[in-house]
Structures are given as C-alpha cells and as structure tokens.
Design a protein around this motif. Structure first.
Motif, PDB file in Angstrom:
ATOM      1  N   ARG A 191       0.836  -1.207   0.000  1.00  0.00           N
ATOM      2  CA  ARG A 191       0.000   0.000   0.000  1.00  0.00           C
ATOM      3  C   ARG A 191       0.871   1.257   0.000  1.00  0.00           C
ATOM      4  N   GLU A 192       1.961   1.237   0.758  1.00  0.00           N
ATOM      5  CA  GLU A 192       2.867   2.392   0.797  1.00  0.00           C
ATOM      6  C   GLU A 192       3.554   2.612  -0.543  1.00  0.00           C
ATOM      7  N   HIS A 193       3.937   1.514  -1.210  1.00  0.00           N
ATOM      8  CA  HIS A 193       4.553   1.648  -2.545  1.00  0.00           C
ATOM      9  C   HIS A 193       3.556   2.240  -3.533  1.00  0.00           C
ATOM     10  N   HIS A 194       2.305   1.814  -3.426  1.00  0.00           N
ATOM     11  CA  HIS A 194       1.267   2.357  -4.313  1.00  0.00           C
ATOM     12  C   HIS A 194       1.089   3.860  -4.065  1.00  0.00           C
ATOM     13  N   ALA A 195       1.061   4.240  -2.784  1.00  0.00           N
ATOM     14  CA  ALA A 195       0.901   5.665  -2.454  1.00  0.00           C
ATOM     15  C   ALA A 195       2.099   6.470  -2.938  1.00  0.00           C
ATOM     16  N   ARG A 196       3.305   5.905  -2.808  1.00  0.00           N
ATOM     17  CA  ARG A 196       4.512   6.608  -3.259  1.00  0.00           C
ATOM     18  C   ARG A 196       4.497   6.778  -4.781  1.00  0.00           C
ATOM     19  N   ASP A 197       4.082   5.740  -5.492  1.00  0.00           N
ATOM     20  CA  ASP A 197       3.997   5.852  -6.955  1.00  0.00           C
ATOM     21  C   ASP A 197       2.999   6.942  -7.347  1.00  0.00           C
ATOM     22  N   HIS A 198       1.895   7.047  -6.588  1.00  0.00           N
ATOM     23  CA  HIS A 198       0.897   8.090  -6.871  1.00  0.00           C
ATOM     24  C   HIS A 198       1.500   9.474  -6.628  1.00  0.00           C
ATOM     25  N   GLU A 199       2.275   9.624  -5.550  1.00  0.00           N
ATOM     26  CA  GLU A 199       2.895  10.914  -5.255  1.00  0.00           C
ATOM     27  C   GLU A 199       3.897  11.295  -6.344  1.00  0.00           C
ATOM     28  N   ILE A 200       4.617  10.313  -6.860  1.00  0.00           N
ATOM     29  CA  ILE A 200       5.575  10.591  -7.939  1.00  0.00           C
ATOM     30  C   ILE A 200       4.835  10.974  -9.214  1.00  0.00           C
ATOM     31  N   THR A 201       3.748  10.259  -9.501  1.00  0.00           N
ATOM     32  CA  THR A 201       2.972  10.535 -10.713  1.00  0.00           C
ATOM     33  C   THR A 201       2.376  11.938 -10.685  1.00  0.00           C
ATOM     34  N   THR A 202       1.922  12.378  -9.517  1.00  0.00           N
ATOM     35  CA  THR A 202       1.302  13.706  -9.408  1.00  0.00           C
ATOM     36  C   THR A 202       2.325  14.819  -9.184  1.00  0.00           C
ATOM     37  N   GLY A 203       3.614  14.459  -9.107  1.00  0.00           N
ATOM     38  CA  GLY A 203       4.651  15.472  -8.990  1.00  0.00           C
ATOM     39  C   GLY A 203       4.975  15.921  -7.579  1.00  0.00           C
ATOM     40  N   ARG A 204       4.384  15.297  -6.563  1.00  0.00           N
ATOM     41  CA  ARG A 204       4.681  15.694  -5.188  1.00  0.00           C
ATOM     42  C   ARG A 204       6.006  15.120  -4.702  1.00  0.00           C
ATOM     43  N   LEU A 205       6.453  14.021  -5.313  1.00  0.00           N
ATOM     44  CA  LEU A 205       7.748  13.434  -4.987  1.00  0.00           C
ATOM     45  C   LEU A 205       8.566  13.317  -6.269  1.00  0.00           C
ATOM     46  N   PRO A 206       9.877  13.535  -6.205  1.00  0.00           N
ATOM     47  CA  PRO A 206      10.716  13.388  -7.402  1.00  0.00           C
ATOM     48  C   PRO A 206      10.981  11.917  -7.693  1.00  0.00           C
ATOM     49  N   LEU A 207      11.292  11.609  -8.928  1.00  0.00           N
ATOM     50  CA  LEU A 207      11.621  10.256  -9.336  1.00  0.00           C
ATOM     51  C   LEU A 207      13.143  10.124  -9.384  1.00  0.00           C
ATOM     52  N   PHE A 208      13.668   9.285  -8.497  1.00  0.00           N
ATOM     53  CA  PHE A 208      15.112   9.070  -8.426  1.00  0.00           C
ATOM     54  C   PHE A 208      15.404   7.579  -8.554  1.00  0.00           C
ATOM     55  N   GLU A 209      16.603   7.268  -9.032  1.00  0.00           N
ATOM     56  CA  GLU A 209      17.098   5.897  -8.973  1.00  0.00           C
ATOM     57  C   GLU A 209      17.512   5.619  -7.533  1.00  0.00           C
ATOM     58  N   GLU A 210      16.886   4.617  -6.895  1.00  0.00           N
ATOM     59  CA  GLU A 210      17.105   4.396  -5.472  1.00  0.00           C
ATOM     60  C   GLU A 210      18.573   4.123  -5.150  1.00  0.00           C
ATOM     61  N   ASP A 211      19.295   3.436  -6.034  1.00  0.00           N
ATOM     62  CA  ASP A 211      20.695   3.092  -5.755  1.00  0.00           C
ATOM     63  C   ASP A 211      21.617   4.299  -5.798  1.00  0.00           C
ATOM     64  N   THR A 212      21.176   5.384  -6.396  1.00  0.00           N
ATOM     65  CA  THR A 212      22.047   6.554  -6.539  1.00  0.00           C
ATOM     66  C   THR A 212      21.707   7.655  -5.551  1.00  0.00           C
ATOM     67  N   VAL A 213      20.714   7.433  -4.691  1.00  0.00           N
ATOM     68  CA  VAL A 213      20.233   8.484  -3.795  1.00  0.00           C
ATOM     69  C   VAL A 213      20.364   8.042  -2.341  1.00  0.00           C
ATOM     70  N   LEU A 214      20.865   8.957  -1.503  1.00  0.00           N
ATOM     71  CA  LEU A 214      20.930   8.744  -0.062  1.00  0.00           C
ATOM     72  C   LEU A 214      19.802   9.539   0.583  1.00  0.00           C
ATOM     73  N   VAL A 215      18.959   8.854   1.352  1.00  0.00           N
ATOM     74  CA  VAL A 215      17.807   9.485   2.004  1.00  0.00           C
ATOM     75  C   VAL A 215      18.111   9.645   3.497  1.00  0.00           C
ATOM     76  N   VAL A 216      18.035  10.887   3.987  1.00  0.00           N
ATOM     77  CA  VAL A 216      18.282  11.182   5.397  1.00  0.00           C
ATOM     78  C   VAL A 216      17.007  11.792   5.984  1.00  0.00           C
ATOM     79  N   SER A 217      16.470  11.153   7.035  1.00  0.00           N
ATOM     80  CA  SER A 217      15.218  11.614   7.637  1.00  0.00           C
ATOM     81  C   SER A 217      15.437  12.027   9.084  1.00  0.00           C
ATOM     82  N   GLU A 218      14.726  13.057   9.496  1.00  0.00           N
ATOM     83  CA  GLU A 218      14.731  13.500  10.889  1.00  0.00           C
ATOM     84  C   GLU A 218      13.280  13.780  11.293  1.00  0.00           C
TER      85      GLU A 218
END
Length: 459
Positions: A401-428
C-alpha cells in the motif's frame, strides 16, 4: 456536517480553519489519513542526496505544512478508538486469511485441496450467566427452572426472561457472589499458554497418527494456522482458528496422503482436551488446573455453503479489530490507584477488573502482570496471530500500500523520481502529539464523512 455544536470556541476555530490560507493543504492531510480520529503529529524533514556528489536533490520539510506538522494515521486495530484505521486493519486481515484459504498474495491456488478446518476453542464455565437462547428463531427463557434451586447467597438460580440480543444483562452471572471471578481472570491470563500447548500437542498427535516421530513429521508435514481471540459477553476469551495441513515446504507442497481432514479433526479434538495449565496455590486454596471448555467445534471450510472462505475470513477479520467492549470494560490501561466508581462500569466488568488488580498484587502471580492488563480482564496475548507459512503478512500488505501511495505521489509530482541506488535518504522526525482540537474534529468529520465523538456544548 456530521456533527454540530453551539460551543463558541469551537465555532470560532471552525471559521478560522475554513478561512486559513493553507486550508486546502490541511484538508489534503486529513484525506490522506483516511478519516483517522486521532492522527499522529510529526515534525521533521526528509533530504535526498546524490550519493556520488553529495548534492542535495530534494527536501521535504514540515515547516511549510499547516501548523508546522505532518499528520499520519494512528493505525490502531481497535474499532473503539479509531473506526477508520481499524477498518484498514480489518481489510488487511481479511485478505491475509482468505489468501491462506484460496490462494493469492504469494500463496498458490492449489492450497484449496489441502485439509483445512475452522476450529473454535472455548473457555470452561465459571458460573451460570444470563444468556440468549432460541429455537427455530423463537426466543426461549434464559434459565427456565420449574423448581430452581437457591444458591448459598439466597438467590434463585433461574431466569424466565427472553433476552434480546442487545440486552446489557447478557453474560452477567445469575449470582455474582457465586461466580468464579478468580478462575475467569486466570483463564484469560493463561489462554495464550493454553494455545501454545494445544499447537504443540496437535503436532505430536499428528505425528503419532502418521506413525512418525515429531522430528520426522517436519520432513513430511507443516501445520499452518491463523487465529483470533474473541471475548464472550461473560468476559472470557475463546479462540477461532483456521488450521491447514501443508507439505514440508509449506503451502506450495501437498501434505502426505494420510493427512486428511478427518485425521486433522481427530488430532484437534484430542489436543484440545489433553492440554492444561496450572496456577499456583493462592488465598489458602490449592493450585488450579485450567483447561479448554468441553465444547470444541471443528468444521471443514468449503467453497460453497454456510462456511465459505469469505465467511471465515470476514468472521476472523471482524474480531481482529475488537477487544473487550462487549463486556463493558475500558479500552485503555487502568492505574491501580484509579477510582473505578468514576468510570460508571456495570457491576460484572467492575468485579473482573477489581479481581485483576487484586491478583496482580500477589507475588506468585507477578509474571502474569494482571494489574497491567486489568482493562483486558487479564488477557495479555495477541488478538490476531498466524504461523509463519500460513500466507502473506500484514507488513507485506502495508508495504504494498505504501509503494502504491509513493507511486501516486511521484505521478502527481509531489515526490521526485530518483534511482534508489544513486540516492541517499536522510530523515529526521520528532513526535509532536496526536489528535484534533474540537474545531478540527468537526471540520475533519465533514471532510471525511465520518462521525465524531460526543462533543460538549450542544453537539
């Protein structure tokens, strides 16, 4: 709107929220929680960096969100706390159970040919209680006794009332002073241990019926199950379980020819009556030997008829979102110093809670942690569990369900589309509270079309 109020502070808050510049984004957050009554508030940010260059590619921060927070659903399974999140949990449990019956979600469809039973393990009696009886759809007297005997406390143990399904007296003892509250609480506390011993005994019995040792059984047969605990109106739990026989590698392989539905039924009946759990001697009384009730129900699950895979999955999923509400207890933990009179409890659940608190102070019962689980009337196990190979997991369903929601966010432009292996994600992230103000409850209910709890000031 689903609710209304004459509270001036609430009305002022509603007007302020509706006229805020960021109302659209706030409403979008409310919709994204699915109508959650008590959303979790988070403050923080998520940064995406290019692994090769260290360049910041994208940043999300709650500083630009309404009230400076991100609202997420609470994800509780309890319908009494949040009906919206409990409905998601119920739906996930339904698909998990059904996949183990007919296939899907990684389970092959050939599983329908495996021996499968719907099993109900009940609790023993702890005293006569008010119950609803009917015959051919016609209600009968609760406990009709022509010459009802009188108990030591002077009460006649009979009841001529034809109780309705919603009668609050259902499950209450005919004589509270005769009722074994100690036994009821201790059975709830030891029910998880009884289930474990039942499952172990079931495997040993199947091995014996197959002419194998327990070690050899693992090379031929796997016992898969999914179960749920349900409270009876009298305040004790019983278990409903789907039990399936697979080959050594799980649902993808067939069990040996000797492992039939009849063999499984025999093993269930034997194991249910063979296992027990002993409590220590307390209150100058000898140790108790607690067992399952004499009524053990085993029924095959079919693709047609009354007990279909849909009916079983729906039944188990329904009780996965409930606790002891039907008994009239509370849905949160109780402090031993709390004044129970302030909770407006009926006498029966109040006595059960009081007995939990009393037994919880006895050193020999300390490991049962009865005081901590007084609101659950002593039961401290998981309500819904499954064996490792039964089917998919709730975690996998949520991840999909989370992957589906993330794909929707990318499709609507709210999240950028990155290659996961080339991106470091840091959360706080920092926890910043939960729930809504009175005004926000009203607006959120209007947006999601859900009811709100009783509100002060003319709600």
């Amino acid at each position: 709107m689903p609710a209304r109020t004459t509270n001036p502070h609430a009305l002022a808050g509603v007007i302020a929220r509706l006229n805020a510049e960021d109302y659209d984004r706030w409403a979008a957050q409310v919709r994204s929680t699915g109508g959650c009554r008590q959303p979790i508030h988070l403050r923080g940010k998520v940064d995406h960096y290019d692994r090769a260059t260290g360049r910041l590619l994208h940043r999300y921060t709650t500083r630009t969100e309404p009230d400076g927070i991100l609202r997420l659903p609470c994800k509780t399974r309890r319908a009494s706390r949040c009906s919206a999140c409990a409905e998601v949990y119920r739906a996930d449990t339904y698909h998990l159970i059904r996949a183990g019956l007919i296939g899907g979600k990684g389970v092959p469809e050939t599983v329908t040919a495996h021996p499968i039973l719907f099993v109900t393990l009940t609790a023993p009696t702890f005293g006569a209680v008010h119950t609803r009886r009917d015959k051919h759809g016609k209600a009968l007297p609760c406990h009709a006794r022509r010459n009802g005997r009188t108990c030591p406390h002077g009460r006649v143990l009979s009841c001529m009332t034809k109780h309705s399904p919603e009668d609050p007296h259902l499950g209450e003892p005919l004589c509270p002073d005769c009722y074994d509250y100690t036994g009821s609480v201790l059975f709830n506390a030891l029910a998880p241990l009884l289930w474990k011993r039942f499952a172990d005994s079931l495997r040993r019995r199947l091995a014996k019926l197959g002419g194998l040792t327990l070690k050899e059984l693992r090379e031929h047969l796997t016992v898969s199950f999914a179960k749920v605990a349900e409270y009876q109106r009298r305040g004790v739990v019983h278990f409903h379980a789907v039990i399936r026989l697979d080959g050594a590698s799980g649902p993808a392989t067939s069990p040996p020819a000797w492992a039939t539905t009849d063999v499984l039924s025999q093993a269930v009946q034997h194991s249910a009556h063979a296992v027990s759990a002993e409590t220590p001697a307390i209150d100058n009384q000898p140790a108790r030997l607690l067992k399952w009730g004499t009524q053990v129900d085993t029924r095959p699950i079919t693709l047609e008829g009354d007990l279909t895979e849909q009916a079983v999955a729906g039944y188990i999923a329904k009780y996965a979102t409930k606790a002891a509400e039907c008994v009239g207890t509370l849905d949160r933990r109780i402090n031993p110093l709390d004044n129970l009179d302030a909770y407006n409890l009926r006498d029966h659940p109040k006595r059960l809670i009081t007995e939990c608190l009393r037994l919880g102070s006895i050193d020999d019962l300390a490991e049962l942690r009865l005081a901590n689980w007084a609101h659950m009337l002593g039961f401290r196990g998981h309500f819904s569990t499954r064996s490792r190979r039964y089917s998919t997991t709730l975690g996998e369903l949520r991840a999909a369900r989370e992957h589906h929601a993330r794909d929707h966010e990318i499709t609507t432009g709210r999240l950028p589309l990155f290659e996961e292996d080339t991106v470091l994600v840091v959360s706080e992230w920092t926890y910043a509270g939960k729930g809504y103000s009175l005004a926000d409850q009203l607006v959120a209910a209007a947006i999601s079309g859900t009811p709100v709890p009783d509100l002060p000031g003319g709600a």
